[in-house]
Design a protein around this motif. Structure first.
Motif, PDB file in Angstrom:
ATOM      1  N   ALA A   1       3.692   4.685  11.036  1.00 30.98           N
ATOM      2  CA  ALA A   1       2.242   4.526  11.115  1.00 30.98           C
ATOM      3  C   ALA A   1       1.584   4.824   9.759  1.00 30.98           C
ATOM      4  O   ALA A   1       0.704   4.078   9.300  1.00 30.98           O
ATOM      5  CB  ALA A   1       1.667   5.439  12.196  1.00 30.98           C
ATOM      6  N   ILE A   2       2.022   5.896   9.103  1.00 31.76           N
ATOM      7  CA  ILE A   2       1.425   6.277   7.825  1.00 31.76           C
ATOM      8  C   ILE A   2       1.685   5.222   6.760  1.00 31.76           C
ATOM      9  O   ILE A   2       0.776   4.818   6.020  1.00 31.76           O
ATOM     10  CB  ILE A   2       1.978   7.651   7.376  1.00 31.76           C
ATOM     11  N   LYS A   3       2.927   4.739   6.687  1.00 27.81           N
ATOM     12  CA  LYS A   3       3.238   3.750   5.651  1.00 27.81           C
ATOM     13  C   LYS A   3       2.461   2.458   5.888  1.00 27.81           C
ATOM     14  O   LYS A   3       1.945   1.849   4.946  1.00 27.81           O
ATOM     15  CB  LYS A   3       4.735   3.481   5.613  1.00 27.81           C
ATOM     16  N   GLY A   4       2.369   2.053   7.147  1.00 25.85           N
ATOM     17  CA  GLY A   4       1.588   0.858   7.456  1.00 25.85           C
ATOM     18  C   GLY A   4       0.127   1.022   7.087  1.00 25.85           C
ATOM     19  O   GLY A   4      -0.495   0.118   6.504  1.00 25.85           O
ATOM     20  N   LEU A   5      -0.448   2.182   7.395  1.00 22.02           N
ATOM     21  CA  LEU A   5      -1.849   2.440   7.071  1.00 22.02           C
ATOM     22  C   LEU A   5      -2.070   2.488   5.560  1.00 22.02           C
ATOM     23  O   LEU A   5      -3.105   2.017   5.060  1.00 22.02           O
ATOM     24  CB  LEU A   5      -2.293   3.761   7.711  1.00 22.02           C
ATOM     25  N   LEU A   6      -1.115   3.050   4.836  1.00 22.04           N
ATOM     26  CA  LEU A   6      -1.266   3.126   3.385  1.00 22.04           C
ATOM     27  C   LEU A   6      -1.236   1.731   2.759  1.00 22.04           C
ATOM     28  O   LEU A   6      -1.996   1.442   1.823  1.00 22.04           O
ATOM     29  CB  LEU A   6      -0.174   4.013   2.783  1.00 22.04           C
ATOM     30  N   PHE A   7      -0.398   0.853   3.283  1.00 21.66           N
ATOM     31  CA  PHE A   7      -0.413  -0.534   2.813  1.00 21.66           C
ATOM     32  C   PHE A   7      -1.762  -1.191   3.118  1.00 21.66           C
ATOM     33  O   PHE A   7      -2.306  -1.955   2.299  1.00 21.66           O
ATOM     34  CB  PHE A   7       0.714  -1.335   3.457  1.00 21.66           C
ATOM     35  N   GLU A   8      -2.324  -0.903   4.286  1.00 24.47           N
ATOM     36  CA  GLU A   8      -3.637  -1.460   4.628  1.00 24.47           C
ATOM     37  C   GLU A   8      -4.706  -0.955   3.655  1.00 24.47           C
ATOM     38  O   GLU A   8      -5.578  -1.729   3.212  1.00 24.47           O
ATOM     39  CB  GLU A   8      -4.006  -1.082   6.062  1.00 24.47           C
ATOM     40  N   VAL A   9      -4.648   0.336   3.334  1.00 24.97           N
ATOM     41  CA  VAL A   9      -5.604   0.917   2.393  1.00 24.97           C
ATOM     42  C   VAL A   9      -5.516   0.204   1.046  1.00 24.97           C
ATOM     43  O   VAL A   9      -6.529  -0.188   0.449  1.00 24.97           O
ATOM     44  CB  VAL A   9      -5.342   2.432   2.225  1.00 24.97           C
ATOM     45  N   MET A  10      -4.300   0.044   0.548  1.00 28.34           N
ATOM     46  CA  MET A  10      -4.124  -0.581  -0.758  1.00 28.34           C
ATOM     47  C   MET A  10      -4.537  -2.052  -0.740  1.00 28.34           C
ATOM     48  O   MET A  10      -5.113  -2.566  -1.710  1.00 28.34           O
ATOM     49  CB  MET A  10      -2.665  -0.441  -1.207  1.00 28.34           C
TER      50      MET A  10
END
Length: 300
Positions: free
Chosen positions: A157-166
């Protein structure tokens, strides 16, 4: 981690998951949220209660609750209270390797490499004004929730969200081909690293001014405008924290510790220690108080 150093040299997270969050709502012993420091990781800091003052390089900005700031890799940064307001901030610190793939691909060449080279003298602020900024702020809040609660599959979940942020940030705030390089940041880094390497020796203002080729008067004004302490106050902060660590971890005599920390007079050492720690070195050793660090988060 040796927190007497300006550069944080510990791992944030671990090699398999190089991301960690830190929440702070109390001032340190110098009356700041966290003092000037830097690390190789990137950082998003979300202000949950405030306002508060954030310093990025030599620039400062007042953040309001619900806003965030992006801190590039290697950039000096600090945070200070705004008047007497209560505050709470949470930092998301992560290594850019977290976004890389096993094979060198378009994501790495088009985006991650550019993030790694980002240099800017201006704070990169995210405000809840546009849809894409609101999306980033929501994702940052979700990252904090997942990292602090760690439900099943939180890493995904965190890695997916971080990609969304970027994706939101780079899609709406493209990095220029030649970002601004801040000379003042390089100069203050040289001085602070010099202090870290020589704090056990006699340091004169003249020596520090020579590091950046300034007159003593100009250097004093330059240093205080960025670090928000005089050079002597900063040097004493480093020395007192070193002495406090030795008091907690060794049985060495107080005079020996004073000399090791760069003080050549025991009486002056005791007076300075009491001013910083609100007790004498002997008392500090007896009660075994935890060290309150002026650089970086106290729980990092």
């Amino acid at each position: 981690m040796d927190k007497n150093r300006l550069m944080e040299d510990r791992n944030h997270g671990d090699p398999m998951f190089p991301l960690r969050t830190y929440t702070e709502n109390k001032l340190d012993s110098n009356g700041v949220i966290f003092g000037l420091h830097w690390h190789y990781e990137m950082e998003f800091t979300l202000l949950q209660k405030g306002p508060a003052i954030f310093q990025i390089g030599s620039s400062s900005v007042i953040l309001e609750p619900g806003e965030a700031v992006l801190i590039p890799s290697g950039q000096l940064h600090a945070a200070y209270p705004y008047e007497q307001n209560n505050f709470q901030i949470t930092a998301i610190v992560f290594h850019l390797n977290f976004l890389r793939s096993f094979a060198y691909d378009q994501i790495e060449s088009h985006y991650v490499d550019r993030l790694e080279q980002l240099e800017t003298s201006q704070p990169l602020i995210i405000k809840p004004k546009t849809d894409w900024e609101q999306s980033i702020l929501y994702s940052l809040s979700r990252i904090i929730h997942y990292e602090q609660n760690r439900p099943p599959a939180y890493e995904l979940a965190i890695k997916g969200l971080l990609f969304e942020v970027m994706a939101e940030w780079l899609g709406n705030y493209p990095i220029p081909d030649k970002a601004v390089h801040n000379v003042k940041t390089d100069q203050i880094k040289k001085v602070l690293l010099y202090i870290e390497d020589h704090f056990q020796e006699k340091i004169r203002i003249k020596d520090l001014a020579c590091v950046v080729q300034m007159s003593e008067g100009h250097f004093n004004r330059f240093f205080k405008s960025i670090v928000r302490m005089t050079p002597i106050e900063y040097i004493n902060t480093i020395r007192i924290n070193h002495a406090a660590k030795l008091l907690r971890e060794t049985d060495r005599k107080i005079l020996t510790i004073a000399l090791d920390a760069g003080f050549d007079n025991q009486s002056y050492f005791i007076r300075t220690f009491k001013r910083f720690k609100s007790c004498t070195p002997s008392r500090y050793r007896k009660v075994k108080e935890p060290v309150e660090e002026p650089i970086g988060f106290s729980n990092r």
